[in-house]
Structure formats: C-alpha cells, structure tokens
Design an enzyme around this catalytic site. Structure first.
Site, PDB file in Angstrom:
ATOM      1  CG  ASP A 180      -7.088   3.067  -0.654  1.00 49.19           C
ATOM      2  OD1 ASP A 180      -7.654   2.321  -0.613  1.00 49.19           O
ATOM      3  OD2 ASP A 180      -7.634   4.218   0.216  1.00 49.19           O
ATOM      4  CE  LYS A 188      -4.730   0.799   0.442  1.00 52.65           C
ATOM      5  NZ  LYS A 188      -5.759   0.094  -0.168  1.00 52.65           N
TER       6      LYS A 188
HETATM    7  N1  GLU Z   1      -7.137   0.396  -2.494  1.00 56.59           N
HETATM    8  C1  GLU Z   1      -8.065  -0.821  -3.619  1.00 56.59           C
HETATM    9  C2  GLU Z   1      -8.579  -1.799  -1.669  1.00 56.59           C
HETATM   10  O1  GLU Z   1      -7.577  -1.309  -0.509  1.00 56.59           O
HETATM   11  C3  GLU Z   1      -7.458  -1.717  -4.202  1.00 56.59           C
HETATM   12  C4  GLU Z   1      -6.202  -2.374  -4.852  1.00 56.59           C
HETATM   13  C5  GLU Z   1      -5.955  -2.327  -5.910  1.00 56.59           C
HETATM   14  O2  GLU Z   1      -6.710  -2.612  -6.673  1.00 56.59           O
HETATM   15  O3  GLU Z   1      -4.871  -2.091  -5.936  1.00 56.59           O
HETATM   16  O4  GLU Z   1      -8.388  -3.151  -2.219  1.00 56.59           O
END
Ligand code: GLU
Length: 454
Positions: free
Chosen positions: A172, A132
């Site tokens: 996100d 992340k």
């Molecule tokens: N931010 C999204 C999550 O919390 C998607 C992450 C992604 O698609 O890599 O899962």
C-alpha cells in the site's frame, strides 16, 4: 457525526455503538457511516439480509494486533515504531489486504482501510477476506539498509499471524516491491518455508504476477472506461487529472494515455505539476520509482511544465479537466475542491486511492450529476490481481502479461456491472456508491450467515 439523519432507524443505535466503541477514530467512523448510509434499502427489499446481528459483527474486526517494531538506523540510533495488523473479516477467504508505512498511520486509519477492504474484496468475487496493516514508520529519506532492517523487524513479529490460508498481506502507500522482498525474505527465513502465497506484490522472478504492479492504476481506468461506455463515451481526447505519483497514479496515467486521453497533471505531497504536452510516464517512473525523487525533478527535466507548491489556494483540483482520478490518499479531495472541479466541467471522478473524497464532496458530485465511483469498486484491480497471484502460486504456474491483464479487465467489468445492476435492483440507478456497498455487503453477509455466529 453528521450524516446519521439519513440512516435507516434500525441502524442508528448500531452506529451509536460503533461511535462509542471506536471513539477517537474518525476515519473508521467515516468509513462505517458511508456503508451504513447505503444499507437502508436492504431492510425494505431483501428481508433475508436483515439479520442485523450480521451488521453488528461486520463492524467489529475479528482480530487486531498491535506490536512494537524496534530497529537501528545507519548511525546506530535505536528507533521504535508501532506495527498494526487488523484481521477484519475472513468469511470469504483468508484475510487479504496491504501494509501501509506512513507517519500518519494509526489504528483508525488501519481499521478504515480494513473495513473498506472487506467489501472491496467481496466485490472482486474472489475467495479473499479483508484485512489491513502497517506502521507509522516514515520511509522518506531512509537508506535501503534501514528499510531492510525495519521490514525484518516488522516481520519478526507479524510472521506468526500470517499464512497462505490465514492472512496474506501486500503493499500500500510506502510499501512496494522492495519492501515486499525484504518482508517475504524474513518470513521465509523464520519459517524455513518457501510459502509464496503468503504475500503478494512479489517480484516476477520470485513468485510475483505479471501486471500486479500495474493492476490498481489500470483497473481504475478500466472501471472508468466502463462508466463512460455506459453513457456512450470514452477516454479518447479527454483531459485527465490524476492526483498522486505513486504506484496507483503512475499506471493510471499510463493506461489512460494508451486509451487516447490527455493526462495533464500529477501531484505529490509537496506540489503538483501541469504538463500540457501530456505527462511523460517513463520520466515519471524514473523520477518516482527509480530515483525516489520529488516531482520538482520531473518539472526540472521538462522546462515547459508548471510546478506549484500545494497551499491554501493551490491544489491539483484547480486544474480544469473532464476526468479526475484521485490516486493519492484519504480525504484529499474536499468540498471546495469538488465545487471547483464541477465549476470547471468535470464529468467523471473515479477513485484510485482509498476514500480520497470526503463525504461532502461525494454528495456534491452526485448532486451535480457527475459520474462518481468509490474506491472500493474502482480500485479493486490491485487486490484482484493479488488474488490472481495467489492462484498462480497455488498452482505453481505463471501467466503472461496479456492473459493476466485480460483477467483484470474482465474482473473490473464484472465489478462495474454488478454495481450498476445492484443499484438498479434497489432503485438507485447510476449510484455507484450504493451499488458497491449493497453488492459487497450481500456477498459477505450471505457467507457470514451460513457460517453461524462466530
Ligand atoms: N493495498 C491495496 C488495496 O488497497 C492492495 C491490497 C492487496 O493487494 O492485498 O486494495
């Protein structure tokens, strides 16, 4: 930190180390404790997973990158933000997870999100590790050009850590299609490679996938539909409240409405709107995604609606409903809110955001017999569809909307069933938290143990 009393004795010293090593990071500590609370039965029933060194390693990110992001605003003033990428675990595949741009972002928030992502991604059954990133940059009120310059500066450092086989970001909070475009553009420019699989959430004309935009919100509703089906119920005629009004919330409203539910409320950081005629998704998209306005604009266009500012005694969770879908942000639904929801007869809570329900609220729901799904299971549709986007990029193919949505639905049903079966196996029937944590953990642990101590 409360809650350690419920830990298996082997996990207590490990959790103490986590507290010491990550002092001052309450969100990360909360996310680790929540997983640890589910792992006790492993020690009793599945000896092959009690290589406790795996648990120690799982809590320590493989790599953490923190960097300066300088950029110049439209008036010529220089701003400095902090950029983060926590590459948490790559046992199952390249690091995968979104980028969050929000003033609240700090290392604790990114680490909790990365930790959750490891187990979430494992639950999808797809070959993706967990990571992340993000920045404390506040996109609110910034012009398109300012957003572009910020994204370009952010990527000018981040690009060296990325790659379709290394680390694959996505969106996100605060990072949607526009930002992904600027980020991908700068990556392409610096590397001189059209490496579409290096980032997901791309636009449909430049390597994106059908249904990715809708995937997290649709996925939450598909998951909740399975929870209801298991108790011979459905969305039809249900009164639903969805917090948030971003990408996840909008498409949760849309899918729930398509399934016959009556969605009566959505919120943003300033307030919430109750629309007894049912939330108008087209208007919501226009206000939030096209015009980037507040919900007061939505309310202004629908005079019969009631808009309330959030305050000590006013919250979207006071609105009576059968089904609550928290789709805004972490710890948005606390114990008092949970009490109010239960008193008003809520039957099901499925998380669209990451960790939106506080631990005390989760326990309250579970004790009251409310069906409750943690985000790492119920919001996995977004990242699962990101993995489908990577598949399409790798094979230089594009699938149509129905094919992609069908795959998403199958994946969500698969995650639901795996949570239920795992909970049954460990004698915690109907506990989606334990089911998700145990199933996700076993998948990551199996791969980590095969790959040796690395
Ligand atoms: N931010 C999204 C999550 O919390 C998607 C992450 C992604 O698609 O890599 O899962």
């Amino acid at each position: 930190m409360s809650g350690t009393a419920s830990l298996h004795p082997m996990l207590v010293p490990m959790f103490e180390t986590v507290l010491q090593r990550n002092a001052g990071e309450p969100e990360f500590q909360q996310a680790v404790l929540e997983v640890f609370q589910s792992l006790g039965p492993i020690a009793e029933r599945r000896k092959e997973y009690t290589d406790w060194s795996i648990i120690k390693r799982i809590c320590e990110p493989e790599r953490q990158i923190i960097f300066r992001v300088p950029w110049v605003d439209d008036k010529g003033e220089v701003h400095i933000n902090r950029g983060f990428r926590v590459e948490f675990n790559s046992a199952l595949g390249p690091y995968k997870g979104g980028l969050r741009f929000h003033p609240s972002v700090n290392l604790s928030i990114i680490k909790f999100l990365g930790f959750e992502q490891v187990f979430k991604n494992a639950l999808t059954g797809m070959p993706i590790g967990g990571g992340k990133g993000g920045s404390d940059f506040d996109p609110k009120g910034r012009s398109d050009n300012e957003i572009m310059r910020f994204c370009q500066s952010f990527m000018t450092e981040l690009y060296r850590h990325l790659g379709e086989y290394t680390d694959v970001p996505a969106g996100d909070i605060g990072v949607g299609g526009r930002e992904i475009g600027y980020l991908f553009g700068q990556y392409k420019r610096i590397t001189n490679r059209y490496e579409a699989g290096v980032i997901t959430g791309k636009g449909l004309t430049w390597g994106g996938s059908q249904a990715r935009k809708e995937a997290t919100g649709y996925g939450v509703v598909f998951f909740a539909e399975e929870m209801l089906r298991r108790v011979n119920d459905s969305f039809d005629g249900k009164r639903v409240v969805v917090s948030g009004s971003g990408n996840v919330a909008i498409y949760a409203v849309q899918k729930a409405t398509q399934l016959g539910a009556h969605v009566v409320a959505v919120s943003d950081s300033s307030g919430f709107v109750v629309d007894e005629d049912g939330i108008d998704v087209d208007l919501l998209v226009d206000v939030k995604e096209v015009r980037r306005e507040r919900l007061t604009e939505y309310s202004a266009q629908r005079p019969h609606t009631i808009y309330t500012e959030v305050g000590d005694n006013s919250s979207i969770w006071n609105v009576p409903c059968d089904i609550a879908l928290p789709c805004a942000t972490q710890n948005e639904l606390g114990e008092e809110h949970a009490r109010e929801l239960v008193a008003n007869g809520v039957k099901l809570v499925a998380e669209g955001a990451n960790m939106p329900t506080t631990p005390a609220a989760v326990h309250l729901f579970q004790d009251a017999g409310v069906l409750y799904a943690p985000g790492k299971a119920s919001n996995a549709g977004g990242v699962a569809t990101s993995a489908l986007e990577m598949q399409q990029n790798a094979s230089r193919d594009t699938w149509d909307f129905e094919t992609t949505e069908d795959r998403l639905r199958e994946i969500m049903i698969g995650i639901h069933d795996e949570c239920v079966l795992t909970a049954e196996e460990f004698n915690v029937d109907g506990d989606y938290v334990a089911g998700a944590n145990l199933a996700g953990f076993m998948r990551v642990a199996t791969a980590m143990s095969a790959l040796g101590v690395i």
